[in-house]
Design an enzyme around this catalytic site. Structure first.
Site, PDB file in Angstrom:
ATOM      1  CD  GLU A   1      -4.938   1.907  -3.495  1.00  0.00           C
ATOM      2  OE1 GLU A   1      -6.143   2.083  -2.867  1.00  0.00           O
ATOM      3  OE2 GLU A   1      -4.487   1.395  -2.259  1.00  0.00           O
TER       4      GLU A   1
ATOM      5  CG  HIS B   1      -2.243   1.331   1.394  1.00  0.00           C
ATOM      6  ND1 HIS B   1      -1.735   2.232   1.604  1.00  0.00           N
ATOM      7  CD2 HIS B   1      -2.934   1.428   0.627  1.00  0.00           C
ATOM      8  CE1 HIS B   1      -2.485   2.892   2.027  1.00  0.00           C
ATOM      9  NE2 HIS B   1      -3.106   2.470   1.082  1.00  0.00           N
TER      10      HIS B   1
HETATM   11  C1  PEP Z   1      -6.675   4.134   0.276  1.00  0.00           C
HETATM   12  O1  PEP Z   1      -6.094   4.621   1.070  1.00  0.00           O
HETATM   13  O2  PEP Z   1      -6.003   2.711  -0.183  1.00  0.00           O
HETATM   14  C2  PEP Z   1      -7.357   4.519  -0.583  1.00  0.00           C
HETATM   15  C3  PEP Z   1      -7.943   3.951  -1.382  1.00  0.00           C
HETATM   16  O3  PEP Z   1      -8.133   5.571   0.413  1.00  0.00           O
HETATM   17  P1  PEP Z   1      -9.331   7.058  -0.195  1.00  0.00           P
HETATM   18  O4  PEP Z   1     -10.115   5.634  -1.059  1.00  0.00           O
HETATM   19  O5  PEP Z   1      -9.796   7.154   1.450  1.00  0.00           O
HETATM   20  O6  PEP Z   1      -8.312   8.203  -0.793  1.00  0.00           O
END
Ligand code: PEP
Length: 259
Positions: A170, A98
């Protein structure tokens, strides 16, 4: 190929064990009528919540994962949690790399790779998170960064194990309270890049590896994202941490998702 919608949330360092149990119990009740052959629903709580979390809802309803794991089975690694320890809790998924692990805790692609291989060796599903930083995006090297994170992170993974690999795209600049969500077009393009790297690495069977988008997903942008062909699901933070909100998000996107 028949696609199943993936919807999951990482609870980060927020809910206690009791709060996690309350959240899961409510989420299970609210979503129990949804056909689980069409939806893979998963929640990734704190390590300390995993055992009670597993006891409160069936695996067939909500799959559970751990937010991090050391790659060694045991050893002199104070404060770390090994695959054997997580196995005992009943969790099935290990979230690896992550953005906060990479950019706050300083983990490297080589370490993520050791975790991926350890997760597979112990029978878990490895959810590898990748994504470029704002600076990398501005330098126009996002595709190279994603390719490198995949090639190093999945180095040594055998084709027979790819059914236990999930990817979350992400972008670092899109995550969290200060994040700007990626446009659906941008996310779709990067998912295309990820899928083509996976195909080069593992051949046609790589099409079975789900690629989820995460980064400030909310009710306003979720529909636009989920209609994109290369987006297999959503990995949600803040917008999923209340069970009724997560349930409505799931119900909002399900009819739009082309299986
Ligand atoms: C994350 O931290 O992986 C995430 C997707 O958070 P958010 O949706 O709050 O941006």
């Amino acid at each position: 190929m028949n696609r199943t919608l993936f919807m999951g949330t990482n609870l980060k360092m927020y809910k206690t064990s009791n709060e996690t149990v309350a959240f899961l119990t409510e989420l299970h009740e609210l979503t129990r009528d949804i056909d689980r052959t069409r939806l893979t629903l998963f929640v990734i709580p704190s390590h300390t919540s995993l055992e009670s979390a597993r006891k409160c809802v069936p695996q067939s309803s909500i799959r559970l994962g751990a937010q991090n794991m050391h790659w060694e089975d045991e050893g002199q690694f104070t404060g770390e949690i090994s695959p054997r320890m997580i196995k005992e809790t009943g969790a099935e998924i290990i979230e690896i790399g992550h953005s906060e692990r990479r950019h706050v805790m300083g983990e490297t692609d080589e370490q993520e790779n050791k975790k991926v291989l350890a997760a597979l060796r112990h029978g878990f599903t490895a959810l590898l998170c990748i994504g470029e930083t704002k600076e990398q995006k501005e330098l126009n090297i996002s595709d190279e960064v994603l390719s490198m994170q995949l090639k190093i992170g999945l180095n040594g993974v055998q084709r027979k194990d790819i059914h236990r690999i999930w990817i979350a795209y992400e972008p670092v600049w899109a995550i969290g309270v200060n994040g700007t969500p990626a446009s659906a077009e941008y996310a779709e393009e990067k998912h295309g890049v990820i899928k083509s790297v996976l195909k080069k690495m593992f051949g046609d069977e790589a099409a079975q590896i789900p690629v989820l988008y995460g980064g400030s997903v909310n009710p306003q942008n979720a529909s636009g994202l989920i209609i994109k062909r290369n987006i297999d699901g959503l990995f949600v933070g803040r917008s999923a941490w209340q069970a009724p909100a997560f349930n409505s998000l799931i119900r909002q996107v399900m009819p739009l998702f082309k299986s």
